[in-house]
Design a protein around this motif. Structure first.
Motif, mmCIF file in Angstrom:
data_model
loop_
_atom_site.group_PDB
_atom_site.id
_atom_site.type_symbol
_atom_site.label_atom_id
_atom_site.label_comp_id
_atom_site.label_asym_id
_atom_site.label_seq_id
_atom_site.Cartn_x
_atom_site.Cartn_y
_atom_site.Cartn_z
ATOM 1 N N ALA A 258 -1.508 27.073 -5.319
ATOM 2 C CA ALA A 258 -1.660 28.115 -6.340
ATOM 3 C C ALA A 258 -3.136 28.478 -6.524
ATOM 4 O O ALA A 258 -3.478 29.672 -6.622
ATOM 5 N N ILE A 259 -4.012 27.489 -6.539
ATOM 6 C CA ILE A 259 -5.437 27.780 -6.769
ATOM 7 C C ILE A 259 -6.038 28.516 -5.571
ATOM 8 O O ILE A 259 -6.811 29.462 -5.745
ATOM 9 N N GLU A 260 -5.649 28.109 -4.376
ATOM 10 C CA GLU A 260 -6.146 28.816 -3.179
ATOM 11 C C GLU A 260 -5.830 30.317 -3.298
ATOM 12 O O GLU A 260 -6.689 31.167 -3.084
ATOM 13 N N GLN A 261 -4.576 30.616 -3.675
ATOM 14 C CA GLN A 261 -4.146 32.019 -3.725
ATOM 15 C C GLN A 261 -4.766 32.759 -4.909
ATOM 16 O O GLN A 261 -5.171 33.914 -4.800
ATOM 17 N N LEU A 262 -4.817 32.044 -6.043
ATOM 18 C CA LEU A 262 -5.389 32.648 -7.256
ATOM 19 C C LEU A 262 -6.860 32.977 -7.048
ATOM 20 O O LEU A 262 -7.346 34.045 -7.459
ATOM 21 N N TYR A 263 -7.557 32.081 -6.415
ATOM 22 C CA TYR A 263 -8.993 32.280 -6.164
ATOM 23 C C TYR A 263 -9.192 33.535 -5.306
ATOM 24 O O TYR A 263 -10.024 34.396 -5.614
ATOM 25 N N ALA A 264 -8.382 33.657 -4.263
ATOM 26 C CA ALA A 264 -8.515 34.818 -3.373
ATOM 27 C C ALA A 264 -8.171 36.103 -4.130
ATOM 28 O O ALA A 264 -8.875 37.112 -4.028
ATOM 29 N N ALA A 265 -7.106 36.045 -4.952
ATOM 30 C CA ALA A 265 -6.647 37.259 -5.623
ATOM 31 C C ALA A 265 -7.570 37.674 -6.772
ATOM 32 O O ALA A 265 -7.700 38.854 -7.072
ATOM 33 N N SER A 266 -8.188 36.697 -7.428
ATOM 34 C CA SER A 266 -9.001 37.023 -8.612
ATOM 35 C C SER A 266 -10.335 37.664 -8.230
ATOM 36 O O SER A 266 -11.001 38.270 -9.055
ATOM 37 N N GLY A 267 -10.725 37.487 -6.993
ATOM 38 C CA GLY A 267 -12.014 38.036 -6.569
ATOM 39 C C GLY A 267 -13.196 37.199 -7.023
ATOM 40 O O GLY A 267 -14.348 37.603 -6.874
ATOM 41 N N ALA A 268 -12.917 36.039 -7.608
ATOM 42 C CA ALA A 268 -14.002 35.171 -8.089
ATOM 43 C C ALA A 268 -14.718 34.534 -6.904
ATOM 44 O O ALA A 268 -14.141 34.376 -5.826
ATOM 45 N N SER A 269 -15.980 34.174 -7.132
ATOM 46 C CA SER A 269 -16.650 33.376 -6.093
ATOM 47 C C SER A 269 -17.189 32.077 -6.661
ATOM 48 O O SER A 269 -17.833 31.310 -5.958
ATOM 49 N N ALA A 270 -16.921 31.820 -7.951
ATOM 50 C CA ALA A 270 -17.261 30.512 -8.533
ATOM 51 C C ALA A 270 -15.967 29.913 -9.071
ATOM 52 O O ALA A 270 -15.214 30.583 -9.778
ATOM 53 N N LEU A 271 -15.703 28.667 -8.691
ATOM 54 C CA LEU A 271 -14.456 28.003 -9.103
ATOM 55 C C LEU A 271 -14.801 26.777 -9.925
ATOM 56 O O LEU A 271 -15.534 25.888 -9.456
ATOM 57 N N LEU A 272 -14.328 26.736 -11.186
ATOM 58 C CA LEU A 272 -14.562 25.577 -12.045
ATOM 59 C C LEU A 272 -13.262 24.817 -12.228
ATOM 60 O O LEU A 272 -12.226 25.418 -12.511
ATOM 61 N N MET A 273 -13.342 23.491 -12.107
ATOM 62 C CA MET A 273 -12.162 22.649 -12.309
ATOM 63 C C MET A 273 -12.566 21.468 -13.173
ATOM 64 O O MET A 273 -13.745 21.080 -13.189
ATOM 65 N N PRO A 274 -11.631 20.880 -13.918
ATOM 66 C CA PRO A 274 -12.004 19.745 -14.773
ATOM 67 C C PRO A 274 -12.277 18.488 -13.941
ATOM 68 O O PRO A 274 -11.570 18.220 -12.976
#
Ligand code: FAD
Length: 321
Positions: A78-94
């Motif tokens: 889900a995160i792989e796909q969400l990251y690609a779809a959101s257009g973000a280039s910074a990913l924050l995770m807990p």
């Protein structure tokens, strides 16, 4: 412009505090980078969670209605796909047990450089990321020379986001390949100590080696009862088998941020302080006025706990054992 995607966390039907802290961190990074803050909510009651997460500073919330509890294989996809779809280039995770479970896999598959256990950053120029090493004794600053990157955020380092927001909420239809989902959560079993989660407590009465003997624990338990507080401890108490592991505060225990933290017979070693320094009000009871806990205590009683605690129990309407 660089957008930020921050992943939230929940367990057994409730959002964890880190979900609101990652909003604050994410907003800070999005402001530094001049972009939007997107949140990802995966599994569970995503619509209820999205409503709760709509705090000031959030631009968009993407809900992925897949599964009830955390599942590594679903999260990674889900995160792989969400990251690609959101257009973000910074990913924050807990930087939590769950986050550390999926963050390396996600960063690996997205080919993002990953910095873990981040306690601060400055993204206004080249991204500078601060981490602590050697049990908090050394602070390291890293330059991240990359257009896209992933960070895991240490819980309790940023304040929780407050204030109602006006984010757009969108259901994201992740294409989960079931053949890649190799595990399922079939239930929960607490390791001793029942259902107590010390990281959720408002008031903690925390006991350390100053208590001397297991037979003396009922004294601090009586104080916790009188205050309506939860009992926690330093590591030696757990190592001795006097309290279960889920009561341990610190680097190798839990990070707690209660309104009030009462440290009784605890010296304040760096590994302990790493888990409780975010408490609103810290009260120390210790015979040693030079104990390191005094450096971070808001109030201190420099006296013998065996004299002080019975008085406190009485003061708060309890009965000393
Ligand atoms: P002590 O340091 O022995 O302190 C006892 C205190 O009680 C003293 O300050 C003393 O003055 C006071 N005292 C004694 N008698 C009385 C009395 N009658 N009345 C009042 N005060 C009294 N520790 C953790 O807590 N959590 C962790 O997660 C953790 N992780 C660790 C990870 C690593 C890799 C390592 C190496 C260590 C870790 N530790 C952790 C251990 C840590 O270094 C300390 O040893 C530990 O926190 C000390 O516990 P304490 O304060 O209860 O005991």
């Amino acid at each position: 412009m660089t957008d930020v995607l921050a992943i939230t966390e929940h367990r057994r039907g409730s959002l964890r505090d880190v979900s609101f802290e990652i909003i604050t961190a994410g907003r800070q990074l999005a402001d530094d980078l001049g972009g939007d803050l997107h949140l990802g909510v995966i599994g569970g009651d995503v619509d209820d969670f999205a409503e709760e997460l709509d705090r000031e500073g959030v631009d968009a919330i993407h809900t992925v209605a897949e599964g009830e509890e955390f599942n590594h294989d679903i999260y990674v996809q889900a995160i792989e796909q969400l990251y690609a779809a959101s257009g973000a280039s910074a990913l924050l995770m807990p930087n939590t047990v769950n986050g550390l479970d999926y963050a390396p896999a996600v960063a690996g598959s997205l080919e993002l450089p990953l910095v873990t256990d981040v306690v601060g950053f400055d993204g206004s120029g080249t991204l500078e990321v601060t981490r602590e090493q050697y049990a908090g004794k050394v602070e390291t600053t890293l330059d991240v020379n990359a257009d896209a990157f992933a960070l895991t955020i240490r819980p309790a380092e940023w304040p929780k986001a407050e204030g109602a927001g006006s984010a757009s909420v969108e259901a994201f239809d992740a294409d989960i390949d079931e053949s890649r989902v190799r595990s399922t959560v079939t239930g929960f079993e607490e390791v001793g100590g029942g259902d107590v989660d010390i990281s959720e407590a408002d008031v903690l009465v925390s006991v350390g080696r100053g208590i001397e003997e297991e037979e003396n624990l009922p004294l601090v338990e009586a104080l916790a009862d009188a205050l309506g507080a939860t009992l926690s401890s330093s590591r030696p108490i757990v190592d001795n088998g006097w309290l279960p592991k889920n009561r341990q505060v610190g680097q190798s225990g839990k990070v707690v941020t209660p309104d009030v933290y009462i440290a009784i017979g605890i010296s304040g070693a760096v590994q302990h302080v790493a888990g409780m320094k975010g408490s609103d009000t810290i009260i120390a009871i210790n015979t040693d006025p030079n104990a390191p806990i005094m450096d971070i205590a808001d109030y201190a009683i420099v006296d013998d706990l065996f004299d002080v605690v019975p008085h406190l129990i009485e003061e708060f309407g309890g009965e000393a054992p």
